[in-house]
Design a protein around this motif. Structure first.
Motif, PDB file in Angstrom:
ATOM      1  N   HIS A 158       0.806  -1.223   0.000  1.00  0.00           N
ATOM      2  CA  HIS A 158       0.000   0.000   0.000  1.00  0.00           C
ATOM      3  C   HIS A 158       0.833   1.264   0.000  1.00  0.00           C
ATOM      4  N   THR A 201       0.164   5.967   0.324  1.00  0.00           N
ATOM      5  CA  THR A 201      -0.795   7.063   0.152  1.00  0.00           C
ATOM      6  C   THR A 201       0.005   8.347   0.145  1.00  0.00           C
ATOM      7  N   ARG A 246     -13.365  -1.795  -3.511  1.00  0.00           N
ATOM      8  CA  ARG A 246     -12.981  -1.497  -2.119  1.00  0.00           C
ATOM      9  C   ARG A 246     -12.601  -0.012  -2.012  1.00  0.00           C
ATOM     10  N   ASP A 303      -9.630   4.465   3.676  1.00  0.00           N
ATOM     11  CA  ASP A 303      -9.924   5.566   4.596  1.00  0.00           C
ATOM     12  C   ASP A 303      -9.670   6.943   3.988  1.00  0.00           C
ATOM     13  N   THR A 343      -2.292   7.749   6.729  1.00  0.00           N
ATOM     14  CA  THR A 343      -1.847   6.681   5.827  1.00  0.00           C
ATOM     15  C   THR A 343      -1.669   5.395   6.621  1.00  0.00           C
ATOM     16  N   GLY A 344      -2.028   4.286   6.032  1.00  0.00           N
ATOM     17  CA  GLY A 344      -1.886   3.018   6.744  1.00  0.00           C
ATOM     18  C   GLY A 344      -2.987   2.056   6.339  1.00  0.00           C
TER      19      GLY A 344
HETATM   20  N1  ASP Z   1      -4.778   4.110   3.720  1.00  0.00           N
HETATM   21  C1  ASP Z   1      -4.654   3.632   2.382  1.00  0.00           C
HETATM   22  C2  ASP Z   1      -5.812   2.749   2.076  1.00  0.00           C
HETATM   23  O1  ASP Z   1      -6.132   1.905   2.898  1.00  0.00           O
HETATM   24  C3  ASP Z   1      -3.392   2.905   2.137  1.00  0.00           C
HETATM   25  C4  ASP Z   1      -2.162   3.503   2.770  1.00  0.00           C
HETATM   26  O2  ASP Z   1      -2.187   4.605   3.236  1.00  0.00           O
HETATM   27  O3  ASP Z   1      -1.119   2.844   2.804  1.00  0.00           O
HETATM   28  O4  ASP Z   1      -6.375   2.836   1.029  1.00  0.00           O
END
Ligand code: ASP
Length: 368
Positions: free
Chosen positions: A234, A236, A264, A267, A287-288
């Motif tokens: 992932h 962001t 899908r 967040d 982010t996460g």
């Molecule tokens: N938060 C992002 C998502 O779940 C991915 C990320 O930030 O790594 O779409």
């Protein structure tokens, strides 16, 4: 606790000298872990400490995703490229703030730069879904009027953050997705890409193959071992800003998670989860692991802890991230409050991040 000591007070004369505002940049207390990102704004004319002047300062922070980012796995060249990307984003946003532009413009400009950079998982560098498509989410929020715009599951928009802004300003809605959002983009003069070739990057495609192979092999006993990094999974991009008028804004954009089911939504475009801004408190971009950030309503929770519990930005940000960790999620966030204090906590081994320090210097960091 006061986060600043005043170290620079200047008089800024606007053309015709109708009024003047004091721009001051505040020094971060090194001991306080909350770092101050408030930066010196353009200041011409003479230094003049006069009473009853309005206090103006700016602050700017960007991120390019959090995850397992190990020094040992990074080549110097790659690291340089990531750093350059973050610096370009800081430049784009900070130039706007210095010229007394809005925090909204600054966050949008910075996120666009990161969307155009294939190293980051947003726009051009977006990851692939389980059916080999790219589906992007983004949001932007104006802390002054609590206006927000968000888009999800876009397939043909080069800069999703700008469509999010258009949704905020022209649609009468807050959130739009898929074909409807793209039709709205077209109606408003945003050119749609005819196919998804623009979003193809070898690195993201290979990451999808790796994740799929790992899924197939079951990863269990006897199964072939695949090393899946967070970089594969992932990422962001995001920006938060405080402008000279005291307005806060946040913007976030993402390709989501590798091998996510088509449809899908993470967040990032969920106002209050991945993105939030409120002049009364702070601006946040997260982010996460999106599912956890949604369940913990991360971005709004940081604001709420400040508003209702009187927590500092740093305390609130850390406390919410701890809640995410308790649920089982990992990641990070960037945040700025109305005084220009900044917080960049993360519970992973790294987070691509950058901010403008009180002297107007760019600070870019990757690892813990
Ligand atoms: N938060 C992002 C998502 O779940 C991915 C990320 O930030 O790594 O779409």
């Amino acid at each position: 606790m006061s986060q600043f000591k005043l170290h620079d007070v200047r008089l800024f004369c606007v053309p015709n000298c109708f009024f003047a505002v004091v721009l001051f940049s505040a020094g971060a207390l090194a001991a306080a872990q909350e770092q101050s990102g408030s930066a010196k704004a353009v200041s011409k004319g003479e230094t003049n400490d006069q009473p009853n002047m309005e206090i103006r300062k700016v602050g700017f922070v960007v991120h390019g995703g959090a995850g397992t980012i190990e020094r040992s796995e990074m080549t110097p060249e790659r690291e340089r490229e990531y750093r350059a990307g973050l610096e370009h984003a800081l430049t784009a946003g900070y130039e706007i703030l210095k010229r007394a532009g809005s925090s909204l413009d600054a966050t949008e400009a910075a996120v666009r730069v990161l969307e155009d950079d294939p190293h980051f998982n947003a726009g051009k560098g977006s990851v692939f879904t389980n059916v080999g498509t790219n589906e992007m989410d983004a949001a932007i929020m104006d802390g002054k009027a609590l206006r927000a715009g968000a888009v999800a599951s876009l397939k043909h928009i080069k800069n999703p953050v700008s469509l999010a802004r258009l949704v905020m300003e022209r649609s009468g809605h807050v959130m739009m997705d898929g074909e409807g959002a793209e039709a709205f983009a077209k109606e408003n003069g945003i050119q749609l890409l005819t196919d998804q070739k623009y979003f193809f990057t070898k690195q993201r495609w290979e990451a999808l193959q790796k994740v799929k192979s790992a899924e197939k092999s079951g990863g269990g006993a006897g199964g072939k071992k695949y090393i899946i990094t967070d970089q594969d999974r992932h990422g962001t991009v995001g920006a938060v800003a405080l402008d000279q008028n005291g307005n806060l804004a946040a913007a976030t954009s993402t390709g989501g998670t590798t091998n996510k089911r088509a449809g899908r939504v993470g967040d990032s475009p969920v106002i209050g989860s991945g993105t939030y801004a409120n002049n009364a408190t702070c601006a946040v971009s997260a982010t996460g692991d999106g599912e956890y950030f949604i369940r913990a309503t991360v971005a709004h929770e940081v604001s709420a802890l400040m508003e209702y519990r009187g927590m500092s930005l740093k305390e609130a940000a850390q406390s919410v991230l701890d809640k995410v960790a308790k649920l089982g999620g990992s990641g990070g966030l960037i945040a700025i409050d109305r005084q220009g204090n900044i917080a960049l906590p993360f519970n992973t081994s790294g987070m691509y991040r950058g901010y403008v320090d009180p002297n107007g210097k760019f600070v870019v960091e990757i690892y813990k």
